[in-house]
Design a protein around this motif. Structure first.
Motif, PDB file in Angstrom:
ATOM      1  N   VAL A  17     -11.675  -0.141   1.765  1.00 58.32           N
ATOM      2  CA  VAL A  17     -10.970  -0.454   3.004  1.00 58.32           C
ATOM      3  C   VAL A  17     -11.898  -0.304   4.211  1.00 58.32           C
ATOM      4  CG1 VAL A  17      -9.015   0.163   4.476  1.00 58.32           C
ATOM      5  CG2 VAL A  17      -8.765   0.205   2.001  1.00 58.32           C
ATOM      6  N   GLU A  21     -12.419  -3.243   6.902  1.00 55.46           N
ATOM      7  CA  GLU A  21     -11.946  -3.068   8.275  1.00 55.46           C
ATOM      8  C   GLU A  21     -13.071  -2.723   9.245  1.00 55.46           C
ATOM      9  OE1 GLU A  21      -9.039  -3.801   9.221  1.00 55.46           O
ATOM     10  OE2 GLU A  21      -8.030  -3.988   7.280  1.00 55.46           O
ATOM     11  N   LYS A  26      -8.447   1.662  11.905  1.00 59.29           N
ATOM     12  CA  LYS A  26      -7.756   0.575  11.214  1.00 59.29           C
ATOM     13  C   LYS A  26      -7.684   0.833   9.712  1.00 59.29           C
ATOM     14  CE  LYS A  26      -8.888  -3.092  14.518  1.00 59.29           C
ATOM     15  NZ  LYS A  26      -9.597  -4.395  14.710  1.00 59.29           N
ATOM     16  N   ALA A  27      -8.745   1.408   9.150  1.00 56.64           N
ATOM     17  CA  ALA A  27      -8.737   1.723   7.724  1.00 56.64           C
ATOM     18  C   ALA A  27      -7.674   2.760   7.403  1.00 56.64           C
ATOM     19  CB  ALA A  27     -10.113   2.211   7.284  1.00 56.64           C
ATOM     20  N   GLN A  30      -4.349   1.101   7.427  1.00 60.02           N
ATOM     21  CA  GLN A  30      -4.179   0.255   6.253  1.00 60.02           C
ATOM     22  C   GLN A  30      -3.703   1.076   5.054  1.00 60.02           C
ATOM     23  OE1 GLN A  30      -4.787  -3.079   6.204  1.00 60.02           O
ATOM     24  NE2 GLN A  30      -4.399  -3.399   4.035  1.00 60.02           N
ATOM     25  N   ASN A  32      -2.218   4.046   5.369  1.00 61.60           N
ATOM     26  CA  ASN A  32      -1.115   4.910   5.794  1.00 61.60           C
ATOM     27  C   ASN A  32      -1.484   6.396   5.695  1.00 61.60           C
ATOM     28  OD1 ASN A  32       1.467   5.296   6.853  1.00 61.60           O
ATOM     29  ND2 ASN A  32       2.401   5.478   4.828  1.00 61.60           N
ATOM     30  N   HIS A 140      -6.948 -10.457   3.914  1.00 59.50           N
ATOM     31  CA  HIS A 140      -6.624  -9.129   3.401  1.00 59.50           C
ATOM     32  C   HIS A 140      -5.221  -9.085   2.823  1.00 59.50           C
ATOM     33  CE1 HIS A 140      -9.765  -7.183   6.330  1.00 59.50           C
ATOM     34  NE2 HIS A 140     -10.313  -7.873   5.353  1.00 59.50           N
ATOM     35  N   ASP A 141      -4.285  -9.778   3.453  1.00 58.20           N
ATOM     36  CA  ASP A 141      -2.906  -9.773   2.963  1.00 58.20           C
ATOM     37  C   ASP A 141      -2.816 -10.418   1.584  1.00 58.20           C
ATOM     38  OD1 ASP A 141      -1.885  -8.589   5.316  1.00 58.20           O
ATOM     39  OD2 ASP A 141      -1.852 -10.528   6.319  1.00 58.20           O
ATOM     40  N   ASN A 144      -4.670  -8.058  -1.006  1.00 55.11           N
ATOM     41  CA  ASN A 144      -3.929  -6.852  -1.363  1.00 55.11           C
ATOM     42  C   ASN A 144      -2.604  -7.145  -2.051  1.00 55.11           C
ATOM     43  OD1 ASN A 144      -5.931  -5.245  -0.233  1.00 55.11           O
ATOM     44  ND2 ASN A 144      -4.971  -5.254   1.780  1.00 55.11           N
TER      45      ASN A 144
END
Length: 313
Positions: A17, A21, A26-27, A30, A32, A140-141, A144
């Motif tokens: 990640v 990113e 941001k990582a 991503q 959480n 990325h969407d 993932n």
């Protein structure tokens, strides 16, 4: 690396990640987790790999050469682990209420989805489609697994993605049935007419177009430039239906033929082949390795492939 048994698999997730990113905040979002937790993970990675991984520059955080070399192998390791631990699920299209999320350009959606929906009604009546535009998502969407498939024209793709060509399409000119160009349909008069430009390739929010930057104008204008010509573009749009509606105002819309045929029965329009050669475009379907072996996903990909290969009426 040191002894493999001492490696925390989470660190590989962090590394993956962070390299995508290139930003700790941001990582963390991503995955959480908190920013301090991600910062600590980066610190552990630097110790484990004896490399800074990310370095601060005037352009922001950039990966080191060693980190870049590891990016693709780490991604493949995580894909393999994900596939191994993912439980096998049987899929029965007749009873499934699964939601398939698809990124599709309006060209792909309007030319493919009606036939796909007809097939779904017969084979999987409770399956739902969630269709998104290229501006709604990122690579990325898809990577993932947040999006099942992306259907569009793609100039560049990450090497890890699976892809399949759905069809090749040539181009047609859509214009008013009373357009003066029809009195003498020639390349010379085509160039004198006013045009609407339309294109949307790849992902993300688009940027403003420069009418003088032919290299970025795409198939139609690239073909004209190779002949030493340039057309008069009055409107730039990223929506094929907008372009074709603007043809009602006297503009010429040079668009993929499958899109032009959507208006072929309208007496207000005429569809004609362009007065010059334009290379065909490829419509492709791409997906992440994370979903490659999913039984429902495999069924859905085959359904789309079968739909796309049916003869055009």
């Amino acid at each position: 690396m040191n002894n493999v048994k001492d490696i925390d698999l989470n660190l590989l997730v962090y590394l993956d990640v962070l390299l995508r990113e290139r930003n700790v905040t941001k990582a963390a979002a991503q995955l959480n987790i908190t920013q301090p937790a991600m910062s600590n993970g980066l610190k552990r990675l630097r110790t484990l790999l004896n490399d800074p991984i990310l370095v601060r520059t005037s352009e922001g955080m950039l990966p080191t050469a060693a980190a870049l070399r590891m990016q693709e192998p780490v991604r493949q390791i995580l894909y393999s682990v994900e596939e191994m631990v993912q439980p096998a699920r049987e899929f029965d299209p007749a009873t499934s209420d699964r939601v398939f999320r698809i990124m599709a350009s309006d060209y792909a959606a309007s030319t493919l989805m009606p036939q796909l929906l007809a097939s779904l009604k017969q084979q999987a009546p409770a399956v739902t489609l969630d269709i998104m535009t290229p501006s709604d998502i990122s690579f990325h969407d898809v990577e993932n697994g947040k999006v099942d498939l992306a259907i569009n024209r793609f100039e560049k793709l990450p090497q890890s993605f699976h892809q399949k060509e759905l069809w090749k399409d040539d181009f047609s000119c859509l214009m008013r049935s009373d357009h003066q160009l029809l009195n003498d349909y020639s390349l010379e008069n085509y160039l004198k007419a006013e045009h609407v430009w339309v294109s949307k390739t790849g992902f993300g929010v688009g940027v403003g177009m420069d009418p003088h930057d032919v290299q970025k104008l795409g198939w139609v204008d690239g073909a004209l430039a190779r002949l030493g010509h340039k057309r008069e573009i009055r409107v730039f749009t990223r929506n094929y239906h907008v372009a074709m509606h603007l043809a009602r105002q006297g503009l010429i819309a040079t668009v993929p033929s499958r899109a032009a045929r959507l208006y072929g029965d309208d007496p207000e329009f005429v569809v004609k082949p362009p007065p010059f050669a334009i290379p065909a475009l490829d419509l492709a379907m791409i997906w992440t390795p994370l979903l490659h072996h999913d039984t429902g996903h495999r069924w859905f990909r085959q359904l789309i492939t079968d739909t796309a290969t049916r003869p055009v009426i």
